[in-house]
Design a protein around this motif. Structure first.
Motif, short mmCIF file in Angstrom:
data_model
loop_
_atom_site.label_atom_id
_atom_site.label_comp_id
_atom_site.label_asym_id
_atom_site.label_seq_id
_atom_site.Cartn_x
_atom_site.Cartn_y
_atom_site.Cartn_z
N ASP A 145 6.00 -9.88 -2.79
CA ASP A 145 4.71 -10.37 -2.36
C ASP A 145 4.06 -11.23 -3.44
OD1 ASP A 145 2.32 -10.79 -1.10
OD2 ASP A 145 1.52 -8.78 -1.45
N ARG A 146 4.24 -10.81 -4.70
CA ARG A 146 3.79 -11.57 -5.86
C ARG A 146 4.84 -11.37 -6.95
NH1 ARG A 146 1.61 -11.13 -10.74
NH2 ARG A 146 0.03 -12.65 -11.42
N PRO A 147 5.94 -12.14 -6.89
CA PRO A 147 7.04 -11.92 -7.85
C PRO A 147 6.66 -12.39 -9.26
CG PRO A 147 7.54 -13.78 -6.42
CD PRO A 147 6.28 -13.17 -5.91
N ARG A 171 3.89 -5.07 -5.67
CA ARG A 171 3.96 -6.40 -5.06
C ARG A 171 5.18 -7.18 -5.54
NH1 ARG A 171 -1.08 -8.24 -2.81
NH2 ARG A 171 -2.74 -6.68 -3.05
N ASP A 172 5.55 -6.97 -6.80
CA ASP A 172 6.76 -7.62 -7.31
C ASP A 172 8.00 -7.05 -6.65
OD1 ASP A 172 8.18 -9.30 -9.46
OD2 ASP A 172 8.97 -7.29 -9.84
N ALA A 186 -4.25 -9.59 -5.03
CA ALA A 186 -3.85 -8.76 -6.17
C ALA A 186 -4.92 -8.80 -7.25
CB ALA A 186 -2.52 -9.23 -6.73
N ARG A 187 -5.27 -7.63 -7.77
CA ARG A 187 -6.30 -7.58 -8.81
C ARG A 187 -5.82 -8.19 -10.11
NH1 ARG A 187 -9.53 -2.66 -10.42
NH2 ARG A 187 -10.66 -4.40 -11.38
N ILE A 188 -4.52 -8.26 -10.30
CA ILE A 188 -4.00 -8.83 -11.54
C ILE A 188 -4.31 -10.32 -11.63
CG2 ILE A 188 -1.70 -9.41 -10.64
CD1 ILE A 188 -0.56 -8.45 -13.30
N ASP A 189 -4.59 -10.96 -10.49
CA ASP A 189 -4.92 -12.39 -10.47
C ASP A 189 -6.42 -12.65 -10.63
OD1 ASP A 189 -2.31 -13.20 -10.16
OD2 ASP A 189 -2.39 -13.14 -7.98
N PRO A 220 0.81 -1.23 0.00
CA PRO A 220 0.00 0.00 0.00
C PRO A 220 0.84 1.28 0.00
CG PRO A 220 -0.88 -1.59 1.57
CD PRO A 220 0.44 -2.12 1.12
N GLU A 221 1.92 1.30 0.79
CA GLU A 221 2.74 2.52 0.85
C GLU A 221 3.56 2.70 -0.42
OE1 GLU A 221 4.43 3.98 4.39
OE2 GLU A 221 3.71 2.29 5.58
N LEU A 222 3.97 1.60 -1.04
CA LEU A 222 4.68 1.74 -2.30
C LEU A 222 3.74 2.22 -3.40
CD1 LEU A 222 6.96 -1.44 -2.30
CD2 LEU A 222 7.69 0.93 -2.11
#
Length: 361
Positions: A250-252, A245-246, A305-308, A163-165
């Motif tokens: 978190d989600r690489p 996330r990458d 993640a919304r990308i998933d 979130p902060e990134l």
């Protein structure tokens, strides 16, 4: 992270990208589509990094504008003609400096000057002329590692959460440009990997199946330009979330958001055919509001993640097909060309969907 340390890291990334670009161009395959696409993105990274080094030019111009406004008010109170003229001149110069085009030129000039003060590091190794590209240059892989490391150190270790990134990538001008450079680098790596897969007679790793507009697609009811702008904003949110996330592992997965970035670029090109002048760049967020948003981001509980989300791809596909159908039926030749851009967007969307984990397909 101190400014001189960030500038040294940016110079190191520039040297690695330049070395990798030289190795790709020396492979005598510059005529291939994927290699040419990768080289175009690698060449664009240097300008983005230079602009990141001079991203404080807008704040400087706003400071000069404030001083000019104060002098103008004081001179007006004292009825001094010379003071009013000086204050008005400072104010006009500062206001010209905060316009998008003038601010971009100022950032580039300041960035070049800041980076020129530091020596450009020498990349070990020698670029050999090969009959063809065999592997993705290691210099580009190393450049991505150093770029992500420099971005995280610039943000600060106390803000290494998704979130902060996301907030930093949206509000901090330096982080915005570092994220853009990282996206370009990931797209270039993906293009090179696709070229190598095609050269080795392996099935297309992206699964790009030449998605075209169905014959029975219903045109979008209403102006297509506002709908394309909404799609662009939604894609920006999804890409930023996946990229952050990458960064924190978190989600690489650098391929998924890189291909969604290609979808975003195609949508931007299509939307640009509906208007003559580009929209101005929104101003940066003030420091006080940025602190409030940062405190709010720390309280946010991050979800999946919304990308998933597979439904996201189906919804975006239907909306892009409707906009492409509306573009095909437009009277303007320029706007009809937007249908081709949206077909490219559909192709990249299909490739990004195949990068989903197996349990998400």
């Amino acid at each position: 992270m101190p400014g001189h340390a960030l500038h040294a890291e940016l110079n190191a990334v520039r040297a690695l990208v330049s070395h990798g670009l030289a190795e790709v161009t020396s492979a005598n395959e510059i005529g291939q589509f994927w290699v040419r696409s990768a080289c175009a993105r690698l060449a664009a990274i240097d300008a983005v990094l230079i602009e990141a080094a001079g991203a404080g030019a807008r704040a400087l111009a706003l400071g000069v504008a404030s001083i000019g406004a104060a002098l103008l008010a004081v001179s007006a109170a004292r009825a001094s003609v010379a003071g009013i003229l000086i204050g008005a001149a400072l104010l006009l110069v500062a206001l010209a400096g905060v316009t998008p085009r003038a601010a971009h030129r100022a950032r580039m000039a300041i960035g070049r000057r800041r980076l020129a003060r530091l020596p450009m590091p020498v990349v070990p190794g020698h670029t050999l002329r090969r009959p063809g590209l065999i592997i993705v240059p290691e210099a580009l892989q190393h450049a991505r590692v150093r770029l992500v490391s420099a971005t995280l150190r610039h943000v600060g270790p106390d803000r290494w959460s998704a979130p902060e990134l996301r907030l930093a990538a949206r509000t901090d001008p330096v982080t915005q440009r570092l994220a853009t450079a990282d996206l370009l680098l990931c797209q270039a790596l993906d293009c090179l990997e696709r070229h190598l897969a095609d050269s080795s007679d392996v099935s297309d790793i992206s699964g790009k199946e030449g998605v075209c507009l169905p014959a029975d697609a219903t045109p979008f009811a209403g102006p297509a330009a506002p709908e394309l702008d909404r799609i662009r904003r939604e894609l920006t949110t999804v890409i930023t979330d996946a990229q952050c996330r990458d960064w924190v592992a978190d989600r690489p997965d650098r391929v998924g958001f890189a291909r969604l970035g290609q979808v975003h670029d195609a949508v931007v090109r299509a939307a640009g055919r509906y208007r003559r002048r580009p929209r101005p760049v929104p101003p940066s967020v003030p420091a006080g509001l940025r602190r409030l948003l940062r405190a709010r981001a720390r309280r946010v509980v991050d979800g999946p993640a919304r990308i998933d989300d597979r439904q996201l791809y189906a919804t975006l596909g239907r909306r892009l097909e409707a906009c492409a159908a509306a573009a095909r039926s437009d009277r303007s030749h320029q706007r009809r060309a937007a249908a081709t851009d949206l077909e490219y967007a559909l192709d990249w969307l299909a490739g990004a969907e195949l990068e989903l984990p197996r349990d998400r397909r």
